[in-house]
Design a protein around this motif. Sequence first.
Motif, PDB file in Angstrom:
ATOM      1  N   LEU A 281       0.840  -1.193   0.000  1.00 29.13           N
ATOM      2  CA  LEU A 281       0.000   0.000   0.000  1.00 29.13           C
ATOM      3  C   LEU A 281       0.875   1.241   0.000  1.00 29.13           C
ATOM      4  CD1 LEU A 281      -2.644  -1.037   2.703  1.00 29.13           C
ATOM      5  CD2 LEU A 281      -2.687  -1.482   0.241  1.00 29.13           C
ATOM      6  N   ASN A 282       0.348   2.327  -0.558  1.00 28.62           N
ATOM      7  CA  ASN A 282       1.082   3.589  -0.549  1.00 28.62           C
ATOM      8  C   ASN A 282       0.773   4.364   0.729  1.00 28.62           C
ATOM      9  OD1 ASN A 282      -1.473   4.605  -0.954  1.00 28.62           O
ATOM     10  ND2 ASN A 282      -1.145   5.140  -3.096  1.00 28.62           N
ATOM     11  N   ALA A 283       1.244   5.614   0.785  1.00 38.58           N
ATOM     12  CA  ALA A 283       1.064   6.404   2.003  1.00 38.58           C
ATOM     13  C   ALA A 283      -0.397   6.728   2.269  1.00 38.58           C
ATOM     14  CB  ALA A 283       1.875   7.703   1.894  1.00 38.58           C
ATOM     15  N   GLN A 284      -1.241   6.697   1.232  1.00 38.40           N
ATOM     16  CA  GLN A 284      -2.658   6.980   1.410  1.00 38.40           C
ATOM     17  C   GLN A 284      -3.477   5.719   1.674  1.00 38.40           C
ATOM     18  OE1 GLN A 284      -0.870   8.363  -1.267  1.00 38.40           O
ATOM     19  NE2 GLN A 284      -0.566  10.185  -0.004  1.00 38.40           N
ATOM     20  N   GLY A 285      -2.808   4.581   1.840  1.00 33.78           N
ATOM     21  CA  GLY A 285      -3.508   3.336   2.115  1.00 33.78           C
ATOM     22  C   GLY A 285      -4.080   2.664   0.883  1.00 33.78           C
ATOM     23  N   ARG A 286      -3.671   3.083  -0.295  1.00 35.86           N
ATOM     24  CA  ARG A 286      -4.148   2.471  -1.522  1.00 35.86           C
ATOM     25  C   ARG A 286      -3.053   1.600  -2.114  1.00 35.86           C
ATOM     26  NH1 ARG A 286      -8.747   5.404  -3.248  1.00 35.86           N
ATOM     27  NH2 ARG A 286      -9.034   7.347  -2.089  1.00 35.86           N
ATOM     28  N   ARG A 287      -3.451   0.613  -2.905  1.00 33.81           N
ATOM     29  CA  ARG A 287      -2.474  -0.293  -3.499  1.00 33.81           C
ATOM     30  C   ARG A 287      -1.638   0.446  -4.533  1.00 33.81           C
ATOM     31  NH1 ARG A 287      -6.841  -5.230  -4.357  1.00 33.81           N
ATOM     32  NH2 ARG A 287      -7.256  -5.555  -2.142  1.00 33.81           N
ATOM     33  N   ASN A 288      -0.341   0.183  -4.489  1.00 38.20           N
ATOM     34  CA  ASN A 288       0.581   0.902  -5.362  1.00 38.20           C
ATOM     35  C   ASN A 288       1.087   0.063  -6.519  1.00 38.20           C
ATOM     36  OD1 ASN A 288       2.258  -0.876  -4.061  1.00 38.20           O
ATOM     37  ND2 ASN A 288       3.609   0.665  -3.157  1.00 38.20           N
ATOM     38  N   GLY A 289       0.491  -1.104  -6.762  1.00 32.94           N
ATOM     39  CA  GLY A 289       0.897  -1.927  -7.895  1.00 32.94           C
ATOM     40  C   GLY A 289       2.077  -2.828  -7.617  1.00 32.94           C
ATOM     41  N   GLU A 290       2.473  -2.967  -6.361  1.00 35.46           N
ATOM     42  CA  GLU A 290       3.575  -3.852  -6.005  1.00 35.46           C
ATOM     43  C   GLU A 290       3.088  -4.916  -5.025  1.00 35.46           C
ATOM     44  OE1 GLU A 290       7.064  -1.950  -4.632  1.00 35.46           O
ATOM     45  OE2 GLU A 290       7.303  -0.672  -6.402  1.00 35.46           O
ATOM     46  N   ALA A 291       3.819  -6.029  -5.002  1.00 38.32           N
ATOM     47  CA  ALA A 291       3.498  -7.114  -4.081  1.00 38.32           C
ATOM     48  C   ALA A 291       4.776  -7.858  -3.738  1.00 38.32           C
ATOM     49  CB  ALA A 291       2.470  -8.070  -4.687  1.00 38.32           C
ATOM     50  N   LEU A 292       4.816  -8.398  -2.546  1.00 38.62           N
ATOM     51  CA  LEU A 292       5.909  -9.258  -2.105  1.00 38.62           C
ATOM     52  C   LEU A 292       5.372 -10.672  -2.004  1.00 38.62           C
ATOM     53  CD1 LEU A 292       7.475  -6.924   0.569  1.00 38.62           C
ATOM     54  CD2 LEU A 292       8.535  -7.625  -1.553  1.00 38.62           C
ATOM     55  N   VAL A 293       6.079 -11.617  -2.615  1.00 38.65           N
ATOM     56  CA  VAL A 293       5.625 -13.002  -2.678  1.00 38.65           C
ATOM     57  C   VAL A 293       6.701 -13.891  -2.076  1.00 38.65           C
ATOM     58  CG1 VAL A 293       4.718 -14.825  -4.146  1.00 38.65           C
ATOM     59  CG2 VAL A 293       4.369 -12.437  -4.783  1.00 38.65           C
ATOM     60  N   ARG A 294       6.261 -14.760  -1.199  1.00 37.88           N
ATOM     61  CA  ARG A 294       7.168 -15.683  -0.517  1.00 37.88           C
ATOM     62  C   ARG A 294       6.888 -17.100  -1.005  1.00 37.88           C
ATOM     63  NH1 ARG A 294       6.631 -17.153   5.903  1.00 37.88           N
ATOM     64  NH2 ARG A 294       8.395 -18.614   6.053  1.00 37.88           N
ATOM     65  N   PHE A 295       7.924 -17.790  -1.474  1.00 37.45           N
ATOM     66  CA  PHE A 295       7.793 -19.148  -1.992  1.00 37.45           C
ATOM     67  C   PHE A 295       8.310 -20.159  -0.971  1.00 37.45           C
ATOM     68  CE2 PHE A 295       7.876 -16.408  -5.688  1.00 37.45           C
ATOM     69  CZ  PHE A 295       6.846 -16.918  -6.465  1.00 37.45           C
ATOM     70  N   VAL A 296       8.026 -21.412  -1.240  1.00 38.72           N
ATOM     71  CA  VAL A 296       8.370 -22.459  -0.274  1.00 38.72           C
ATOM     72  C   VAL A 296       9.854 -22.786  -0.298  1.00 38.72           C
ATOM     73  CG1 VAL A 296       6.060 -23.457  -0.307  1.00 38.72           C
ATOM     74  CG2 VAL A 296       7.761 -24.246  -1.960  1.00 38.72           C
ATOM     75  N   SER A 297      10.553 -22.474  -1.366  1.00 31.32           N
ATOM     76  CA  SER A 297      11.973 -22.829  -1.454  1.00 31.32           C
ATOM     77  C   SER A 297      12.676 -21.875  -2.409  1.00 31.32           C
ATOM     78  CB  SER A 297      12.156 -24.275  -1.929  1.00 31.32           C
ATOM     79  OG  SER A 297      11.684 -24.424  -3.260  1.00 31.32           O
ATOM     80  N   GLU A 298      13.972 -21.938  -2.380  1.00 25.96           N
ATOM     81  CA  GLU A 298      14.780 -21.102  -3.272  1.00 25.96           C
ATOM     82  C   GLU A 298      14.614 -21.527  -4.726  1.00 25.96           C
ATOM     83  OE1 GLU A 298      19.478 -19.761  -3.869  1.00 25.96           O
ATOM     84  OE2 GLU A 298      18.893 -21.128  -2.243  1.00 25.96           O
ATOM     85  N   GLU A 299      14.396 -22.813  -4.954  1.00 28.04           N
ATOM     86  CA  GLU A 299      14.192 -23.291  -6.323  1.00 28.04           C
ATOM     87  C   GLU A 299      12.977 -22.630  -6.962  1.00 28.04           C
ATOM     88  OE1 GLU A 299      13.111 -27.465  -8.686  1.00 28.04           O
ATOM     89  OE2 GLU A 299      13.236 -27.399  -6.493  1.00 28.04           O
ATOM     90  N   HIS A 300      11.891 -22.538  -6.216  1.00 24.75           N
ATOM     91  CA  HIS A 300      10.687 -21.909  -6.755  1.00 24.75           C
ATOM     92  C   HIS A 300      10.887 -20.408  -6.924  1.00 24.75           C
ATOM     93  CE1 HIS A 300       7.761 -25.363  -6.196  1.00 24.75           C
ATOM     94  NE2 HIS A 300       8.880 -25.815  -5.653  1.00 24.75           N
ATOM     95  N   ARG A 301      11.656 -19.793  -6.027  1.00 24.28           N
ATOM     96  CA  ARG A 301      11.955 -18.366  -6.182  1.00 24.28           C
ATOM     97  C   ARG A 301      12.733 -18.107  -7.474  1.00 24.28           C
ATOM     98  NH1 ARG A 301      16.008 -14.843  -4.078  1.00 24.28           N
ATOM     99  NH2 ARG A 301      17.368 -16.521  -4.827  1.00 24.28           N
ATOM    100  N   ASP A 302      13.719 -18.968  -7.773  1.00 24.14           N
ATOM    101  CA  ASP A 302      14.508 -18.798  -8.994  1.00 24.14           C
ATOM    102  C   ASP A 302      13.653 -18.982 -10.242  1.00 24.14           C
ATOM    103  OD1 ASP A 302      16.704 -18.349  -7.409  1.00 24.14           O
ATOM    104  OD2 ASP A 302      17.429 -20.415  -7.509  1.00 24.14           O
ATOM    105  N   LEU A 303      12.702 -19.914 -10.186  1.00 22.03           N
ATOM    106  CA  LEU A 303      11.805 -20.089 -11.323  1.00 22.03           C
ATOM    107  C   LEU A 303      10.877 -18.881 -11.480  1.00 22.03           C
ATOM    108  CD1 LEU A 303      10.821 -23.863 -10.960  1.00 22.03           C
ATOM    109  CD2 LEU A 303      12.493 -22.853 -12.514  1.00 22.03           C
ATOM    110  N   ALA A 304      10.491 -18.275 -10.353  1.00 24.92           N
ATOM    111  CA  ALA A 304       9.644 -17.075 -10.422  1.00 24.92           C
ATOM    112  C   ALA A 304      10.389 -15.919 -11.066  1.00 24.92           C
ATOM    113  CB  ALA A 304       9.173 -16.696  -9.019  1.00 24.92           C
ATOM    114  N   LEU A 305      11.684 -15.799 -10.834  1.00 23.37           N
ATOM    115  CA  LEU A 305      12.471 -14.724 -11.438  1.00 23.37           C
ATOM    116  C   LEU A 305      12.524 -14.857 -12.961  1.00 23.37           C
ATOM    117  CD1 LEU A 305      15.424 -14.486  -8.889  1.00 23.37           C
ATOM    118  CD2 LEU A 305      13.534 -12.884  -9.168  1.00 23.37           C
ATOM    119  N   GLN A 306      12.340 -16.079 -13.477  1.00 26.72           N
ATOM    120  CA  GLN A 306      12.333 -16.270 -14.920  1.00 26.72           C
ATOM    121  C   GLN A 306      11.045 -15.749 -15.560  1.00 26.72           C
ATOM    122  OE1 GLN A 306      13.237 -20.285 -16.106  1.00 26.72           O
ATOM    123  NE2 GLN A 306      15.132 -20.375 -14.919  1.00 26.72           N
ATOM    124  N   ARG A 307      10.056 -15.405 -14.743  1.00 26.07           N
ATOM    125  CA  ARG A 307       8.816 -14.854 -15.286  1.00 26.07           C
ATOM    126  C   ARG A 307       8.843 -13.322 -15.306  1.00 26.07           C
ATOM    127  NH1 ARG A 307       3.971 -18.891 -13.151  1.00 26.07           N
ATOM    128  NH2 ARG A 307       5.186 -20.827 -13.348  1.00 26.07           N
TER     129      ARG A 307
END
Length: 750
Positions: A281-307
Amino acid sequence: MTAQVDYLVVVFTATSGASGELLGSDEKELEQLVWQLVDVKNEKLGKVNELLIKPDLSDLTEEKEEVEEHEEEEKRSRADNVYTATSLETALNLFHLQLTNEVNSAGAGTSVCLCTDGPLHIRQVIHPEAASKNILVPDCFYSFFDLRKEFKKHFPTSDLKALNAHIMAESLSIPVDVPAMLDPSATPDPSAILSAEIAVQQVQVMGSIVLALLSEPFSHTFSTHERVSEKFETGTCSKMEKVCDNTVIRARGLPWQSSDQDIARFFRGLNIAKGGAALCLNAQGRRNGEALVRFVSEEHRDLALQRHKHHMGIRYIEVYKATGEDFLKIAGGTSNEVAIFLSREDQIIVRMRGLPFTATHEQVLTFFSPEEGLKEMCPVSGGKDGILFVRYPDGRPTGDAFVLFACEEHAQCALRKHKEILGRRYIELFKSTAAEVQQVLNRYSSAPLIPVAPAPLVSMLPTVSLLPPPGGMRDCLRLRGLPYTASIEDILTFLGEFTHDIRPHGVHMVLNQQARPSGDCFIQLTSPERAIQASQRLHKHIMSSQRGANSRYVEVFACSAEEMGLVLMGGSLSHTHTHAHTRSRSGTGLSPPPCKSRRLSPPSYSFAPAPPVMSAEAAAALYPPIGQVLLAPRHLPPGHAYYPPSAQLYMNYAAYYPSPPGSPTTLGFFPSPSSLSSPGGLVRMPGLTYNGNGVKDLLSAMQGYQCPAESMSLLSSSLMGQSSGGDASLMSLPALMTKPAGPYLDLTLL
């Protein structure tokens, strides 16, 4: 799964784009699906099957269609059975049907699991494309064995990323005629497109590797397979939880209306941790178009970076690495009330914004109750327990609330009440997430993530109010909404007949922090009557700019010189305020200055004193006796203590005078002493224009100095011994000079 499966299905996919380690990274569509059934108990290989997915040929010419048909004839000769499909959905259903028939005809068992050379074929090709096209994937694609990991159990020193079918076959002493593209001694090109021959041969090699692992001396058991998450699980995350930095990514460029389910759909095929999608969320409490995503392992994180730069609808999404600390700042929470509220799993969260501060649980339940004559139901899950009001630390309501619904149908019914009235206010409704609940509660109940602006200027003035007294002479105009390309000439053209009433140097453009026009301007007129007439005639008239094609209507207000000075020195005007020395923060009419700038503050305030350019002796010898005054900061003369000694003066450098001889007369922050303790001196001003207005211009030029009109005199050029350059004037400057009729200050030296 702990028991050995009855059948393995060796699967290989090929797209119209990159292959190898970059398979699926370019969003290309699936074109070829090759598989072979392996009887695990009897250690037998079945037939090689090939499924071709035809692209849409409606826009191709006849020549291209003939070439396509010729290539397909060559492809059909490589496998035992060849099938064709017109779409991905048809291809997946056909694959599942043919596989089921082949297993039933074999009759050696019923348990079947896929086996691939690495996870890319399932996680990066089939699932992402199916999710983007809203295609239901058969159940068999949600579990598979990674042949590389099964091979590594017997060869621990092998590098998973470096393994391929050729290396595994060579280690198992399997004779294979490998094409040059798969030869490890050659330089591979991951961006190259695999031919149909290589895809079929790859499956045959993988089938031989499976039989070698099943036989002696390995006697391998295929028992523990990998799973692909079918559904994203919502949940909570504590700030005390440890999150590995190698499992978190930051997605940027999301549509503002996207939810955590949309993020999970974008990363379909990869396993996101429970509650691992957090919208920022931004300073006004509205979504700013960003998200943080947590994966179960580093392997899945590396595959996500390929997208990186894959598409969500019509927008491409940027994917970057992030840290566990970043994720906890957004999704972590400490409130037990929030934990209890979010403990109900499989619930849909809806955010309410704009509630009356007096809203109660009963009013919210009534708001979502069905109206008379309507059959749509959207009951709140859990009644009052399904409503969470957001409050400040002191218990005051913020106007936000979160509501739980049992299913998607009820949530969609509730969202249709968007902007309906509760009390006297319309309510905004948005689909929310558990991470957003934590983020909103953290923002209101603890220290903000973004530093707040400096304290308002009025809090530093306990004794004297900066607000102008009511009833002052309103002989100025405030123009608001100017085109950003408007110049002084455009303003004069806009004023028309009122141009003749402008005082000298009476046009003041207000600039923003980047030194560009802010759209505001102040005009000083000769009389209040003309200012009122101008505001009445010109209000909301159109102003055009000569330097640009844009034109805008301009708001024109009459104001006083004191109000103009207040705005230009860092405050803002409120048309509803009343003058009082003891007013609250909300009624001051002042906005807190957004920044501080030493460059634009007078040197006599509490900033550290600037060192003199030269020593006092040298300055006295060069400019006696006023050299020290020119080259060192002046101290505050005796007068009222407007600012505490330790206070920092915050100046709004978005508002200042672009021309040095500007008005109004109340520009100074402190009053000058009524009595002068020292006699004055003279100032010489050579080079005056011939068409000047005399003493009036001199008064405007020397504004801020204690120089009465009777102390000024104009001398002709002949008296001063000048042959050209206009008249020169002599003017006494009592506050600066110490010797009567002594040395004078030549302004050409400034």
